[in-house]
Enzyme design. Structure first.
Site, PDB file in Angstrom:
ATOM      1  N   HIS A 335      77.788 -54.867  80.039  1.00  0.00           N
ATOM      2  CA  HIS A 335      79.100 -54.497  80.586  1.00  0.00           C
ATOM      3  C   HIS A 335      79.975 -55.722  80.830  1.00  0.00           C
ATOM      4  O   HIS A 335      79.508 -56.861  80.871  1.00  0.00           O
ATOM      5  CB  HIS A 335      78.939 -53.696  81.881  1.00  0.00           C
ATOM      6  CG  HIS A 335      78.357 -54.456  83.033  1.00  0.00           C
ATOM      7  ND1 HIS A 335      79.104 -55.279  83.839  1.00  0.00           N
ATOM      8  CD2 HIS A 335      77.087 -54.493  83.529  1.00  0.00           C
ATOM      9  CE1 HIS A 335      78.344 -55.797  84.778  1.00  0.00           C
ATOM     10  NE2 HIS A 335      77.104 -55.341  84.605  1.00  0.00           N
ATOM     11  N   CYS A 353      71.592 -56.601  84.540  1.00  0.00           N
ATOM     12  CA  CYS A 353      72.405 -56.219  83.390  1.00  0.00           C
ATOM     13  C   CYS A 353      72.699 -57.423  82.492  1.00  0.00           C
ATOM     14  O   CYS A 353      72.466 -58.570  82.858  1.00  0.00           O
ATOM     15  CB  CYS A 353      73.725 -55.605  83.850  1.00  0.00           C
ATOM     16  SG  CYS A 353      73.532 -53.994  84.625  1.00  0.00           S
ATOM     17  N   ASN A 355      75.598 -59.354  81.345  1.00  0.00           N
ATOM     18  CA  ASN A 355      77.008 -59.620  81.629  1.00  0.00           C
ATOM     19  C   ASN A 355      77.676 -60.308  80.457  1.00  0.00           C
ATOM     20  O   ASN A 355      77.146 -61.300  79.924  1.00  0.00           O
ATOM     21  CB  ASN A 355      77.142 -60.532  82.853  1.00  0.00           C
ATOM     22  CG  ASN A 355      76.892 -59.834  84.179  1.00  0.00           C
ATOM     23  OD1 ASN A 355      77.049 -60.438  85.233  1.00  0.00           O
ATOM     24  ND2 ASN A 355      76.496 -58.577  84.150  1.00  0.00           N
TER      25      ASN A 355
END
Length: 412
Positions: A335, A353, A355
């Protein structure tokens, strides 16, 4: 292997299991889920059989037996024949309406094209024809059971007329999960055809809540997948029956792959074997590491909110996110992360996550398909099997061990 789910073919898939309750950078809420040969026409029956004696007598038997009651709604017409081949199968319901269906490739049975109706009497007529032209006809009739009181919920993660990435497995979910003793009967009713042909195998997760179908390698771009999960009315164990049939026909798009290397803190993107972009990344910090393995894009959200307060309490957070692409059920995504741009390519600061910068996130979001592979390397933590669509995390030899049916020698 040729077999007969989100089918939620034209809508959202229903009846999926609860997500894994693990903490990660995003939320852990799931998105909605979602081979036969043709039987000869009844008109193929000769109007008058030859009068000469057959060199080999025709033997033909059909099940269910005449008068059989409380037959499951998933009933197939079992066929045993010698000295001839099946040339016609006709099944009609109580109103005399024909039920479509197909022979299994091995000729062992004829499978109705839809779940049978409860408490209805069906009549069947089967014709076998010898090489010399002699025929034999056997008829039977049976009555189906009532509507099952207890059902197993199902979901098919595939949409009709959609295009997916080359790593898209056929994913079926069951709630509650199917126990080992009951998986073979259920798997026998899960059918996949591919064009061009790429034989594959079904493999179950240990809980029995998911079954994956894949080939040895990623799908060839342009492949058409035709899937029927014909488990409506199938006994699934514990007095339960499959809730409904599901199916979809979908296509595989171009070969688009993402590889994330923790050592270099870089993502490399290829399309049809050529590098088309590289992007700096920041992965999970030591206390919340990203997982390594070959994962698959499962969902794409242009805007969402990551809320970990349910699992992390006071240590959780609630943040607006753009261009999020889910790769695990436990909450790991690729994301946009404008707040970590200074760390991307240098150090890991995320909650697990991947990045990337806003511009790279938008570029990826516009290019990817559900089913595109994402390979993460070097984090020291392997992705749990079943935390996402993970069939590519096993070697082929390990994957086929999860089949509940014997695997053809050519695929074993």
């Amino acid at each position: 292997m040729v077999g007969m789910r989100r089918s939620l073919v034209t809508a959202v898939v229903a009846a999926v299991i609860a997500p894994l309750a693990l903490s990660a950078c995003g939320d852990n809420k799931k998105p909605a889920a979602a081979s036969f040969k043709e039987a000869p026409s009844a008109s193929a029956e000769p109007s008058a059989p030859p009068t000469e004696a057959a060199a080999v007598p025709i033997e033909l038997s059909v099940t269910p037996a005449a008068g059989k009651k409380n037959v499951p709604l998933s009933a197939e017409l079992g066929l045993q024949v010698s000295g001839a081949k099946i040339t016609s199968v006709t099944l009609t319901d109580g109103k005399g309406k024909a039920v479509p269906g197909k022979l299994r490739d091995d000729g062992s049975s004829w499978v109705p094209g839809r779940t049978l109706k409860p408490k209805q009497t069906y009549a069947a007529s089967v014709v076998a024809t010898s090489d010399s032209g002699l025929t034999k006809t056997v008829t039977t009739s049976f009555t189906t059971m009532g509507t099952p009181a207890r059902k197993t919920g199902t979901g098919l993660y595939l949409f009709d007329n959609h295009t997916y990435g080359v790593a898209m497995p056929v994913v079926v979910e069951f709630n509650p999960g199917i126990k080992k003793a009951d998986r073979a009967a259920v798997q026998k009713r899960m059918f996949v055809q591919t064009s061009p042909a790429q034989p594959g195998v079904w493999s179950w997760t240990s809980s029995g809540t998911q079954a994956y179908y894949r080939a040895k390698e990623y799908w060839t771009p342009g492949t058409t997948l035709t899937v029927r999960i014909a488990v409506g009315g199938v006994p699934t164990g514990g007095g339960r029956y499959g809730d409904r049939d599901r199916g979809a026909t979908a296509k595989i798009g171009r070969d688009f792959r993402m590889t994330v290397d923790n050592k270099t803190k870089k993502m490399t993107v290829t399309q049809d074997g050529k590098v088309v972009r590289t992007a700096p990344v920041s992965l999970g910090r030591p206390s919340k590491p990203s997982v390594s393995g070959t994962l698959v894009v499962m969902d794409k959200l242009p805007q969402t909110v990551f809320d970990t307060t349910d699992t992390d309490g006071a240590a959780g957070y609630r943040t607006d996110i753009e261009f999020a692409q889910r790769i695990t059920w436990s909450g790991q995504y690729i994301h946009s992360a404008p707040w970590s741009v200074g760390s991307q390519g240098r150090t890991n600061v995320s909650h697990g996550c991947v990045n990337v910068s806003p511009s790279n996130a938008r570029w990826l979001f516009d290019k990817t398909l559900i089913g595109d592979p994402v390979t993460v390397k070097g984090t020291g933590v392997k992705a749990d099997y079943g935390d996402g669509w993970t069939p590519w995390n096993l070697s082929w030899n390990e994957f086929v061990k999860g089949s509940a049916l014997p695997v053809p020698e050519a695929l074993g």
